[in-house]
Scaffold this active site. Structure first.
Site, short mmCIF file in Angstrom:
data_model
loop_
_atom_site.label_atom_id
_atom_site.label_comp_id
_atom_site.label_asym_id
_atom_site.label_seq_id
_atom_site.Cartn_x
_atom_site.Cartn_y
_atom_site.Cartn_z
N LYS A 129 0.86 -1.19 0.00
CA LYS A 129 0.00 0.00 0.00
C LYS A 129 0.88 1.23 0.00
O LYS A 129 2.03 1.18 0.45
CB LYS A 129 -0.86 0.02 1.27
CG LYS A 129 -2.12 0.86 1.13
CD LYS A 129 -3.24 0.03 0.56
CE LYS A 129 -4.48 0.84 0.31
NZ LYS A 129 -5.63 -0.05 0.01
N ASP A 169 -7.19 4.39 -4.15
CA ASP A 169 -7.80 4.23 -2.83
C ASP A 169 -8.42 5.61 -2.57
O ASP A 169 -8.67 6.36 -3.53
CB ASP A 169 -6.75 3.83 -1.78
CG ASP A 169 -7.37 3.28 -0.49
OD1 ASP A 169 -7.74 2.10 -0.45
OD2 ASP A 169 -7.52 4.05 0.49
N1 GLU Z 1 -7.42 0.23 -2.61
C1 GLU Z 1 -8.19 -0.95 -2.92
C2 GLU Z 1 -8.22 -1.89 -1.73
O1 GLU Z 1 -8.25 -1.43 -0.62
C3 GLU Z 1 -7.78 -1.60 -4.23
C4 GLU Z 1 -6.37 -1.97 -4.40
C5 GLU Z 1 -6.00 -2.43 -5.82
O2 GLU Z 1 -6.88 -2.49 -6.67
O3 GLU Z 1 -4.83 -2.72 -6.00
O4 GLU Z 1 -8.27 -3.09 -1.85
#
Ligand code: GLU
Length: 449
Positions: A129, A169
Site C-alpha cells: 500500500k 484508494d
Molecule cells: N485500494 C483498494 C483496496 O483497498 C484496491 C487496491 C487495488 O486495486 O490494488 O483493496
C-alpha cells in the site's frame, strides 16, 4: 480484546515496541493475531518457521519527499509512502491513498490487510500500500497533475508489472491514475500497461474496475444473507461515504431490489426516503467534486441533510460502511442492533472498530470483514493485470461474471474455514485464517526470506 496465546502476546508486545505510535497498524495486526492461535497449534511448523513474526515485518518500506509548486507559485512539500509488505504470492499489489490523515501507521495497516485480502482472491497477488498526506480537496487539476508527476518521479524506481502494482484508494481515482501512468511511461520509456490498475478503459483499464469494490461488497452481503435463507429484495440499506465504493454499493444494492436510504461525507450525511438518486450523487461528488449537502438541496423535499451526527442513527436492515477506518464504533453498533440490523459488511478498510465487531457478532448480526467483503476491487485489478498481460480486453458482462464467481468463492472459503476451526459463522476468523494459510504455505515453500 480476545486473549492471545503467550507466544502471540509476546509477539504483539514486540509489534508495539517496534512500531511506536502506529495505532491503526497495531489494531489490524492484533485482529489477525487473535485469529491465528488455533492455526499455530494445528501447524507447529508455521511457528517454528516464525511465519507470523516475518509477516508483521514489511519486506520493504519506502518514504520520500514530494515537492511540488501550487497554482500561486508557492512551493509545497508532502511525504510519500510505499510499504511493500509481502510478495510470497505475487507482485506487491494495493492502492495509493492521498489524504491529509495519511501517515506510516495508516499505510502499514492498509498494507497488512492487503496481504490477506489479496490472498483470499486466489489470484496470485502480494500485499502493499502507499500514498501521501497530500490533500486533493480544493486543488485544481493542474495542481493534482504536478503533484502526481512529482510523486511518480520518485516512486517509479520501485514499481514494475512483476514487482509492485499500485492502484487507487481514497483520493486516488481515474484522474490521478492517468497522471501517474503518464509520468511512469515518460520516465521509463515503456508502455507497461500492467504497472498500475484502475486505468482508463480506452488505454488498458478493465471494464467494471470502478464498480468492482462496491458491487463486490453487495454481492458478498447477498451471499451472507443467502447463507441464512434471506435476500436483499425490499430491505432498507444504509451506506456511509460517497466515494467510489459507496456509489457503486448503492447502485448494486438498488439493482438487487434493496432500498438505499443514506450516503455521507466528512461534513455530514443525507437521508433520502425515496432512495438515493445515484446519478445525482455521482454528478455532485465525482464530476463537481462538491459537498454532500448539495445533494439534499437539489433533491427538493425528498432528502434531508444532517450536519455532523452519525449516519448509523438511521434505522436500516443492512449497513455498508464505505467511508474510512474506525467510522462505526461500539455506540453505533449498539444503535444498529437496537434498530434490528441483519448484516454489516465493510466496504471500506477496517471501518468497524474491534469493540463494534464484538457487539455485532454477539448479537448474531452477519458480519463481512473488509478483507473478504471488499476484495472485489483488488480482484478486478488482478483481472486487469491478466487482460494487460494477454493484450486483450473483456466486456463488462464478462468481468462482472468473474467478479461474482470470485465473491462467491471468497464467501465460501470464509465459511468453510471458520467451520473447520470450530467457529461457525465467524467470517473474521474465516477470512484471517484462510488468507494466512495461503500466504504461509507459499512462505514455507520459499524458505527463510
Ligand atoms: N485500494 C483498494 C483496496 O483497498 C484496491 C487496491 C487495488 O486495486 O490494488 O483493496
Amino acid at each position: 480484546m480476545t486473549a492471545l496465546t503467550p507466544q502471540l502476546e509476546s509477539l504483539y508486545d514486540e509489534i508495539l515496541r517496534r512500531n511506536p505510535g502506529e495505532a491503526e497498524f497495531h489494531q489490524a495486526a492484533r485482529e489477525v493475531l487473535e485469529s491465528l492461535g488455533p492455526v499455530l497449534v494445528a501447524r507447529p511448523e508455521y511457528a517454528t518457521a516464525k511465519l507470523v513474526e516475518r509477516l508483521v515485518e514489511p519486506e520493504r518500506q519506502v518514504m520520500f519527499r514530494v515537492p511540488w509548486v501550487d497554482d500561486s507559485g508557492t512551493v509545497r512539500v508532502n511525504r510519500g509512502f510505499r510499504v511493500e509488505f509481502n510478495s510470497a504470492l505475487g507482485p506487491y499489489k494495493g492502492g495509493l491513498r492521498f489524504h491529509p490523515s495519511v501517515n506510516l501507521g495508516i499505510i502499514k495497516f492498509l498494507g497488512f490487510e492487503q496481504i490477506f485480502k489479496n490472498a483470499l482472491t486466489g489470484l496470485g497477488i502480494g500485499g502493499g500500500k502507499g500514498g501521501s498526506d497530500f490533500d486533493p480537496r480544493g486543488r485544481s487539476d493542474a495542481e493534482v497533475m504536478r503533484f502526481c508527476q512529482s510523486f511518480m518521479t520518485e516512486l517509479h524506481r520501485h514499481l514494475g508489472e512483476h514487482t509492485d502494482v499500485p492502484a487507487g484508494d481514497i483520493g486516488v481515482g481515474g484522474r490521478e491514475i492517468g497522471y501517474l501512468f503518464g509520468q511512469y511511461r515518460r520516465i521509463t520509456n515503456r508502455w507497461e500497461a500492467g504497472v498500475l490498475t484502475g486505468k482508463g478503459t480506452g488505454w488498458g483499464g478493465s471494464q467494471a474496475r470502478a464498480e468492482a469494490t462496491g458491487y463486490g461488497n453487495v454481492l458478498f452481503t447477498a451471499e451472507m444473507l443467502r447463507h441464512r435463507g434471506q435476500d436483499l429484495e425490499g430491505l432498507q440499506v444504509g451506506v456511509s461515504g460517497s466515494g467510489n465504493v459507496a456509489l457503486y454499493s448503492i447502485e448494486k444494492a438498488q439493482a438487487l431490489g434493496a432500498h438505499v436510504l443514506t450516503a455521507s461525507d466528512s461534513s455530514g450525511y443525507v437521508v433520502d426516503e425515496k432512495g438515493i438518486d445515484v446519478a445525482l450523487l455521482k454528478q455532485i461528488k465525482e464530476v463537481e467534486r462538491g459537498r454532500i449537502s448539495a445533494y439534499a438541496e437539489r433533491r427538493g423535499g425528498a432528502a434531508r441533510f444532517v450536519a455532523g451526527g452519525s449516519v448509523w442513527d438511521v434505522p436500516v436492515d443492512i449497513a455498508l460502511p464505505s467511508a474510512t477506518q474506525n467510522e462505526l464504533d461500539e455506540n453505533a453498533a449498539l444503535t444498529l442492533v437496537r434498530n434490528g440490523v441483519k448484516a454489516v459488511s465493510e466496504g471500506a478498510n477496517m471501518p468497524v472498530t474491534p469493540k463494534a465487531v464484538r457487539v455485532l457478532q454477539e448479537a448474531g448480526v452477519a458480519f463481512g470483514p473488509g478483507k473478504a467483503a471488499n476484495a472485489g476491487g483488488v480482484a478486478t485489478s488482478a483481472l486487469e493485470m491478466r487482460q494487460n498481460a494477454g493484450r486483450v480486453s473483456w466486456d463488462f458482462a464478462q468481468v462482472e461474471q468473474e467478479l461474482a464467481t470470485i465473491m462467491r468463492d471468497i464467501h465460501r472459503t470464509c465459511v468453510e474455514t471458520a467451520d473447520r476451526y470450530g467457529t461457525p459463522g465467524d467470517n473474521v476468523a474465516g477470512a484471517n485464517i484462510a488468507g494466512f494459510e495461503r500466504v504461509a504455505a507459499a512462505m514455507l515453500d520459499q524458505g527463510v526470506i
